[in-house]
Design an enzyme around this catalytic site. Structure first.
Site, PDB file in Angstrom:
ATOM      1  N   GLN A 231     -10.008  -4.002  -3.846  1.00 26.43           N
ATOM      2  CA  GLN A 231     -11.301  -3.589  -3.292  1.00 26.43           C
ATOM      3  C   GLN A 231     -12.430  -3.864  -4.281  1.00 26.43           C
ATOM      4  O   GLN A 231     -13.503  -4.364  -3.916  1.00 26.43           O
ATOM      5  CB  GLN A 231     -11.250  -2.084  -2.969  1.00 26.43           C
TER       6      GLN A 231
ATOM      7  N   ARG B 215       0.887  -1.177   0.000  1.00 31.26           N
ATOM      8  CA  ARG B 215       0.000   0.000   0.000  1.00 31.26           C
ATOM      9  C   ARG B 215       0.915   1.215   0.000  1.00 31.26           C
ATOM     10  O   ARG B 215       1.684   1.416   0.951  1.00 31.26           O
ATOM     11  CB  ARG B 215      -0.905   0.000   1.229  1.00 31.26           C
TER      12      ARG B 215
ATOM     13  N   HIS C 129      -7.338   1.044  -6.500  1.00 25.98           N
ATOM     14  CA  HIS C 129      -7.526   0.081  -5.403  1.00 25.98           C
ATOM     15  C   HIS C 129      -8.170  -1.184  -5.994  1.00 25.98           C
ATOM     16  O   HIS C 129      -9.319  -1.510  -5.688  1.00 25.98           O
ATOM     17  CB  HIS C 129      -8.421   0.710  -4.337  1.00 25.98           C
TER      18      HIS C 129
ATOM     19  N   ASP D 230     -17.553   6.685  -0.862  1.00 29.15           N
ATOM     20  CA  ASP D 230     -16.223   6.545  -0.246  1.00 29.15           C
ATOM     21  C   ASP D 230     -15.982   7.834   0.542  1.00 29.15           C
ATOM     22  O   ASP D 230     -16.709   8.823   0.365  1.00 29.15           O
ATOM     23  CB  ASP D 230     -15.155   6.352  -1.353  1.00 29.15           C
TER      24      ASP D 230
ATOM     25  N   ARG E 265     -13.199  -9.146   0.996  1.00 28.03           N
ATOM     26  CA  ARG E 265     -11.797  -8.815   0.730  1.00 28.03           C
ATOM     27  C   ARG E 265     -10.940 -10.074   0.885  1.00 28.03           C
ATOM     28  O   ARG E 265      -9.990 -10.280   0.125  1.00 28.03           O
ATOM     29  CB  ARG E 265     -11.309  -7.718   1.698  1.00 28.03           C
TER      30      ARG E 265
ATOM     31  N   CYS F 276     -16.396   0.995   0.668  1.00 33.70           N
ATOM     32  CA  CYS F 276     -15.180   0.212   0.907  1.00 33.70           C
ATOM     33  C   CYS F 276     -14.756   0.257   2.368  1.00 33.70           C
ATOM     34  O   CYS F 276     -14.033  -0.631   2.822  1.00 33.70           O
ATOM     35  CB  CYS F 276     -14.057   0.691  -0.007  1.00 33.70           C
TER      36      CYS F 276
HETATM   37  N1   CP Z   1     -11.169  -0.578   2.235  1.00 28.79           N
HETATM   38  C1   CP Z   1      -9.911  -0.654   2.671  1.00 28.79           C
HETATM   39  O1   CP Z   1      -8.971  -0.798   1.904  1.00 28.79           O
HETATM   40  O2   CP Z   1      -9.777  -0.572   4.021  1.00 28.79           O
HETATM   41  P1   CP Z   1      -8.413  -0.387   4.812  1.00 28.79           P
HETATM   42  O3   CP Z   1      -7.919   1.013   4.534  1.00 28.79           O
HETATM   43  O4   CP Z   1      -8.803  -0.549   6.262  1.00 28.79           O
HETATM   44  O5   CP Z   1      -7.434  -1.404   4.359  1.00 28.79           O
HETATM   45  N1  NVA Z   2     -10.217   6.639  -0.995  1.00 32.13           N
HETATM   46  C1  NVA Z   2      -9.804   6.122   0.296  1.00 32.13           C
HETATM   47  C2  NVA Z   2      -9.953   4.631   0.319  1.00 32.13           C
HETATM   48  C3  NVA Z   2      -9.588   3.977   1.621  1.00 32.13           C
HETATM   49  C4  NVA Z   2      -9.693   2.485   1.571  1.00 32.13           C
HETATM   50  C5  NVA Z   2      -8.375   6.536   0.585  1.00 32.13           C
HETATM   51  O1  NVA Z   2      -7.549   6.518  -0.349  1.00 32.13           O
HETATM   52  O2  NVA Z   2      -8.077   6.888   1.714  1.00 32.13           O
END
Ligand code: CP
Ligand code: NVA
Length: 306
Positions: A138, A108, A135, A226, A293, A265
């Site tokens: 997701q 990430r 992502h 989101d 997930r 998400c």
């Molecule tokens: N939706 C998602 O990716 O959640 P996290 O940020 O908790 O991993």
């Molecule tokens: N759009 C959000 C998604 C988190 C899973 C972010 O990037 O923080």
């Protein structure tokens, strides 16, 4: 050839369909099993997954850890700041070292380009666990959730209400590969990137962008939201103001199909992008979505190792 999973748009429709089918099958096959039991085929037996986090995570971190164990493998998890990456060791050197120690890397990252660099230098599969641009894991879990509740995703209409950034971008890629309609409602300043819209046009995907949330949601099978402020966004106040008309509340949900699903998400910012009434209401399937997930990522890992 090393099979990286960086973006939905990198894979063919057939490959993605096979991954999603595998996610469905793996979930069904272990119904009622203890969470720690290994799947019968154990496709990741003796394999180790490294996970690197430059940003916070609950779902991605725990679901990948559970996923690799259920596939018969194991995980090593670290934040980037705890690694020498945080003191300036290059991504390429990190990729080469980890490739000698583990069988796959999930990352990430703040910058999508860094994930691409990692993949170029690694000799093991690299999986995108969220970047500023996309992502993909997701979206597979989201499509699995929709299909569980409403059948084949093909031909469905999905409404995205909110930021046109990373999660939305992966939905745009998926609209092209899974043949569904995607109506996006967002403030002009936070619309999807030109690159994603060019991809949609070139792939003949049915993707529309409007500033009118009611127009996007009307008649939709699924309504999705989101956070208005993603990790790393600094213009907090400006965003809250711009996104205020884009809250998914009971009145907006009424414009979708009567049996429309609500997905998010997570993490959710209740009272901002979604009301308690919607996220805790009968149309919401956000907990199935979070669970999926695990199943979707198991299918991704199995594909990477196949
Ligand atoms: N939706 C998602 O990716 O959640 P996290 O940020 O908790 O991993
Ligand atoms: N759009 C959000 C998604 C988190 C899973 C972010 O990037 O923080």
């Amino acid at each position: 050839m090393v099979k990286h999973f960086l973006d939905i748009s990198d894979l063919s429709a057939a490959e993605l369909r096979a991954i999603l089918d595998d996610a469905h099958a793996r979930k069904k096959a272990r119904l009622g099993w203890p969470k720690g039991r290994v799947d019968a085929d154990a496709p990741a037996q003796d394999r180790v997954l490294a996970m690197i986090f430059e940003k916070n995570s609950t779902r991605t971190r725990f679901s990948f850890d559970a996923a690799i164990r259920q596939l018969g493998g194991d995980a090593i998890i670290s934040t980037a700041t705890d690694m020498q990456l945080g003191r300036g060791e290059t991504i390429e050197d990190t990729a080469k070292v980890l490739s000698r120690m583990v069988d796959a890397i999930m990352i990430r990252a703040n910058r999508h380009e860094d994930v691409e660099r990692l993949a170029r230098a690694a000799s093991v599969p690299v999986i995108n666990g969220l970047t500023n641009k996309s992502h993909p894991c997701q979206i597979l879990a989201d499509l699995q959730t929709i299909e569980e509740h409403r059948g084949d995703i093909k031909g469905k209409t999905l409404a995205w209400v909110g930021d046109g950034n990373n999660v939305c971008a992966s939905f745009i890629h998926a609209a092209a590969r899974f043949d569904f309609t995607l109506n996006i409602a967002c403030p002009a300043k936070y619309k999807p990137s030109n690159a994603d819209m060019v991809f949609a046009a070139e792939s003949r995907a049915r993707v529309t962008v409007t500033q009118d949330p009611e127009a996007a949601v009307r008649g939709a099978d699924v309504v999705m939201a989101d956070t208005w402020v993603s990790m790393g966004d600094l213009d907090h106040e400006e965003r809250l103001e711009a996104f205020e008309p884009y809250q998914v509340n009971e009145a907006l949900m009424k414009l979708a199909k009567p049996d429309a699903l609500f997905l998010h998400c997570l993490p959710a910012h209740r009272g901002e992008e979604v009301t308690d009434g919607v996220i805790d209401g009968p149309q919401s399937q956000v907990w199935d979505e979070a669970e999926n997930r695990i199943h979707a990522q198991k299918a991704v890992l199995a594909w990477c190792f196949s």
